[in-house]
Design a protein around this motif. Structure first.
Motif, PDB file in Angstrom:
ATOM      1  N   ALA A  26     -36.509  -1.330  22.208  1.00  0.00           N
ATOM      2  CA  ALA A  26     -36.075  -0.889  21.792  1.00  0.00           C
ATOM      3  C   ALA A  26     -35.285  -0.896  20.786  1.00  0.00           C
ATOM      4  N   ARG A  27     -34.963  -1.764  20.259  1.00  0.00           N
ATOM      5  CA  ARG A  27     -34.133  -2.166  19.391  1.00  0.00           C
ATOM      6  C   ARG A  27     -34.607  -1.521  17.914  1.00  0.00           C
ATOM      7  N   VAL A  28     -35.669  -1.698  17.762  1.00  0.00           N
ATOM      8  CA  VAL A  28     -36.561  -1.475  16.612  1.00  0.00           C
ATOM      9  C   VAL A  28     -37.225  -0.182  16.312  1.00  0.00           C
ATOM     10  N   GLU A  29     -37.720   0.367  17.626  1.00  0.00           N
ATOM     11  CA  GLU A  29     -37.625   1.873  17.713  1.00  0.00           C
ATOM     12  C   GLU A  29     -36.464   2.266  17.093  1.00  0.00           C
ATOM     13  N   GLU A  30     -35.571   1.823  17.116  1.00  0.00           N
ATOM     14  CA  GLU A  30     -34.210   2.841  17.208  1.00  0.00           C
ATOM     15  C   GLU A  30     -34.148   2.412  15.432  1.00  0.00           C
ATOM     16  N   ARG A  31     -34.545   1.645  14.992  1.00  0.00           N
ATOM     17  CA  ARG A  31     -34.319   1.574  13.498  1.00  0.00           C
ATOM     18  C   ARG A  31     -35.964   2.271  12.781  1.00  0.00           C
ATOM     19  N   VAL A  32     -36.681   2.314  13.726  1.00  0.00           N
ATOM     20  CA  VAL A  32     -37.034   3.052  12.731  1.00  0.00           C
ATOM     21  C   VAL A  32     -36.906   4.905  12.753  1.00  0.00           C
ATOM     22  N   ARG A  35     -34.342   5.715  12.566  1.00  0.00           N
ATOM     23  CA  ARG A  35     -32.939   5.593  12.045  1.00  0.00           C
ATOM     24  C   ARG A  35     -33.382   6.425  10.276  1.00  0.00           C
ATOM     25  N   LEU A  36     -34.652   4.834  10.060  1.00  0.00           N
ATOM     26  CA  LEU A  36     -35.091   5.600   8.584  1.00  0.00           C
ATOM     27  C   LEU A  36     -35.629   6.658   9.118  1.00  0.00           C
ATOM     28  N   ARG A  37     -36.317   7.071   9.540  1.00  0.00           N
ATOM     29  CA  ARG A  37     -37.065   8.582   9.150  1.00  0.00           C
ATOM     30  C   ARG A  37     -35.881   9.887   9.394  1.00  0.00           C
ATOM     31  N   SER A  38     -34.773   9.971  10.422  1.00  0.00           N
ATOM     32  CA  SER A  38     -33.716  10.791  10.831  1.00  0.00           C
ATOM     33  C   SER A  38     -33.136  10.673   9.069  1.00  0.00           C
ATOM     34  N   ASP A  39     -32.387   9.712   8.320  1.00  0.00           N
ATOM     35  CA  ASP A  39     -31.423   9.103   8.075  1.00  0.00           C
ATOM     36  C   ASP A  39     -32.238   9.692   6.195  1.00  0.00           C
ATOM     37  N   ARG A  40     -33.268   9.003   6.313  1.00  0.00           N
ATOM     38  CA  ARG A  40     -33.943   9.069   4.629  1.00  0.00           C
ATOM     39  C   ARG A  40     -34.954   9.650   4.721  1.00  0.00           C
ATOM     40  N   LYS A  41     -35.688  10.366   5.669  1.00  0.00           N
ATOM     41  CA  LYS A  41     -36.887  10.829   5.461  1.00  0.00           C
ATOM     42  C   LYS A  41     -38.127  10.797   5.506  1.00  0.00           C
ATOM     43  N   LEU A  81     -40.428  12.518  16.397  1.00  0.00           N
ATOM     44  CA  LEU A  81     -39.914  12.784  14.939  1.00  0.00           C
ATOM     45  C   LEU A  81     -41.568  12.581  13.672  1.00  0.00           C
ATOM     46  N   ASN A  82     -42.475  12.745  14.538  1.00  0.00           N
ATOM     47  CA  ASN A  82     -43.613  12.816  13.536  1.00  0.00           C
ATOM     48  C   ASN A  82     -43.847  13.580  12.610  1.00  0.00           C
ATOM     49  N   ARG A  83     -43.040  15.164  12.498  1.00  0.00           N
ATOM     50  CA  ARG A  83     -42.963  16.148  11.939  1.00  0.00           C
ATOM     51  C   ARG A  83     -41.715  16.224  11.395  1.00  0.00           C
ATOM     52  N   LEU A  84     -42.110  16.745   9.277  1.00  0.00           N
ATOM     53  CA  LEU A  84     -40.383  16.237   9.222  1.00  0.00           C
ATOM     54  C   LEU A  84     -40.799  17.960   9.937  1.00  0.00           C
ATOM     55  N   ALA A  85     -41.149  18.740   9.468  1.00  0.00           N
ATOM     56  CA  ALA A  85     -40.664  20.451   9.877  1.00  0.00           C
ATOM     57  C   ALA A  85     -39.916  20.760  11.245  1.00  0.00           C
ATOM     58  N   HIS A  86     -40.216  19.589  12.074  1.00  0.00           N
ATOM     59  CA  HIS A  86     -39.045  19.069  13.221  1.00  0.00           C
ATOM     60  C   HIS A  86     -38.232  18.914  13.715  1.00  0.00           C
ATOM     61  N   LEU A  87     -37.836  18.993  11.809  1.00  0.00           N
ATOM     62  CA  LEU A  87     -35.612  18.273  11.574  1.00  0.00           C
ATOM     63  C   LEU A  87     -35.625  19.328  10.671  1.00  0.00           C
ATOM     64  N   SER A 102     -49.889   2.661  11.693  1.00  0.00           N
ATOM     65  CA  SER A 102     -49.943   3.161  12.807  1.00  0.00           C
ATOM     66  C   SER A 102     -49.636   3.293  13.707  1.00  0.00           C
ATOM     67  N   THR A 103     -48.415   1.833  13.971  1.00  0.00           N
ATOM     68  CA  THR A 103     -47.143   1.637  15.015  1.00  0.00           C
ATOM     69  C   THR A 103     -45.870   2.228  15.019  1.00  0.00           C
ATOM     70  N   VAL A 104     -45.410   2.701  13.600  1.00  0.00           N
ATOM     71  CA  VAL A 104     -44.837   3.523  13.727  1.00  0.00           C
ATOM     72  C   VAL A 104     -44.906   4.807  14.190  1.00  0.00           C
ATOM     73  N   HIS A 105     -46.601   5.143  13.507  1.00  0.00           N
ATOM     74  CA  HIS A 105     -46.406   6.802  14.388  1.00  0.00           C
ATOM     75  C   HIS A 105     -46.267   7.203  15.090  1.00  0.00           C
ATOM     76  N   ARG A 106     -46.753   6.166  16.609  1.00  0.00           N
ATOM     77  CA  ARG A 106     -46.568   5.674  17.597  1.00  0.00           C
ATOM     78  C   ARG A 106     -45.336   6.535  17.888  1.00  0.00           C
ATOM     79  N   ILE A 107     -44.904   5.143  17.190  1.00  0.00           N
ATOM     80  CA  ILE A 107     -42.472   5.863  17.815  1.00  0.00           C
ATOM     81  C   ILE A 107     -42.747   6.856  17.493  1.00  0.00           C
ATOM     82  N   LEU A 108     -43.048   7.250  16.358  1.00  0.00           N
ATOM     83  CA  LEU A 108     -42.593   8.332  14.786  1.00  0.00           C
ATOM     84  C   LEU A 108     -42.726   9.697  16.880  1.00  0.00           C
ATOM     85  N   VAL A 109     -44.596   9.786  16.640  1.00  0.00           N
ATOM     86  CA  VAL A 109     -44.657  10.600  18.453  1.00  0.00           C
ATOM     87  C   VAL A 109     -44.202  10.826  19.502  1.00  0.00           C
TER      88      VAL A 109
END
Length: 327
Positions: A71-77, A79-85, A111-117, A100-107
């Motif tokens: 969970a702590r790694v997913e949280e960092r993923v 955060r990087l997506r939200s803060d730095r896009k 958070l997998n689509r920037l249009a949703h942010l 591929s793992t990062v993509h599954r976490i974002l889905v």
């Protein structure tokens, strides 16, 4: 959700149970319904243990996932997506994870689509949906150019297209034939996405009011009582006639904030689907041909076409209230 080739749906399982309850051997009922004995015994056993709830599909998700990313790694993923896009290809090397793992976490976290942010804040844009059919219906108008008899220039070429335009109408403006426009009036239920459309000749207040009466009858025929209608600030919708037509039926009229079509987004998105899957789906040789194709499209959209916002189900699935979906 049962796959499309499944022998047994929830309705079929009820039939299976009813026949077994009537005293029929499970093996005989299984043969009649074209399923295996173990499958028949499985559903009968679930029904005896859980009742009606046991006949509903269960999730195929495992009870535990020991190899899931911490969970702590997913949280960092996230955060990087939200803060730095950043995308998966850039987040992966930073955290030592495959893209591929990062993509599954974002889905998983939406958070997998920037249009949703929301770009400035990095927060997810909240998508709303009404709780029951009829609570809110979106209404809008889409204008389309008419098609000359024989087809327009995109279908038959400029020479033949101009000739068809000249032959279709006698109305002229600066020596050019005036083909005119068709106006597609549409109403989309917010909860179910059930849609009703008509091709009309204008967007006057009398036309809009008449369309709504027929649209309201369509929703009523499907057991939907409309409580509120949302429109833009077009002249026909700002008229007293349209508001009075709604008030007579006990319906509240809401208008969006000026220059904010996103508020009426469900019918705006339906308009785009209309263009992609009906108006421009194939070349038409006349207005009548395109008009006749609308009824078939609406039936497919409401009864058969999978909708991503409805977990792949068509709008009619929410109208029929399967398994007490919105009680």
């Amino acid at each position: 959700m049962s796959h499309r080739n499944a022998r047994l749906t929830v309705h079929g399982r009820r039939i299976l149970v009813e026949r077994v309850r009537a005293g029929r051997p499970v093996a005989h009922v299984a043969a009649e319904m074209g399923i295996s004995r173990p499958t028949a015994h499985k559903w009968v056993r679930r029904w005896r243990a859980e009742g009606e709830v046991g006949l509903v599909d269960r999730s195929s998700r495992p009870r535990t996932t020991p190899h899931r990313t911490p969970a702590r790694v997913e949280e960092r993923v996230c955060r990087l997506r939200s803060d730095r896009k950043l995308g998966p290809a850039r987040i992966g090397p930073i955290l030592g994870l495959p893209a591929s793992t990062v993509h599954r976490i974002l889905v998983r976290h939406g958070l997998n689509r920037l249009a949703h942010l929301d770009r400035p804040t990095g927060r997810r844009i909240r998508r709303y949906e009404r709780d029951r059919p009829g609570e809110l219906v979106h209404v809008d108008i889409k204008k389309l150019g008419n098609i000359p008899h024989g087809g327009g220039w995109r279908v038959v070429g400029r020479t033949a297209g101009d000739r068809n335009r000249q032959a279709t109408t006698t109305e002229r403006r600066s020596s050019s034939p005036v083909i005119g426009y068709s106006y597609i009036h549409s109403a989309v239920d917010d909860h179910s996405r059930l849609a009703y459309s008509e091709i009309l000749s204008d967007e006057r207040k009398e036309t809009a009011a008449g369309f709504w009466k027929r649209a309201n009858a369509f929703f009523a025929a499907h057991g939907i009582t409309v409580e509120r209608v949302l429109t833009d600030n077009g002249a026909c919708y700002k008229s007293k006639l349209f508001t009075r037509t709604l008030a007579t039926a006990g319906i509240a009229h809401k208008k969006i904030r000026p220059y904010r079509p996103q508020t009426n987004g469900k019918v705006e998105r339906f308009n785009r689907t209309l263009l992609d899957e009906w108006a421009y789906q194939r070349p038409y040789t006349s207005n009548n041909e395109r008009t006749q194709a609308l009824a078939e499209f609406l039936h497919t959209y409401n009864h058969h076409r999978s909708h991503t916002a409805l977990a792949g189900q068509p709008p009619i699935s929410r109208v029929n209230n399967p398994a007490g979906q919105y009680t």
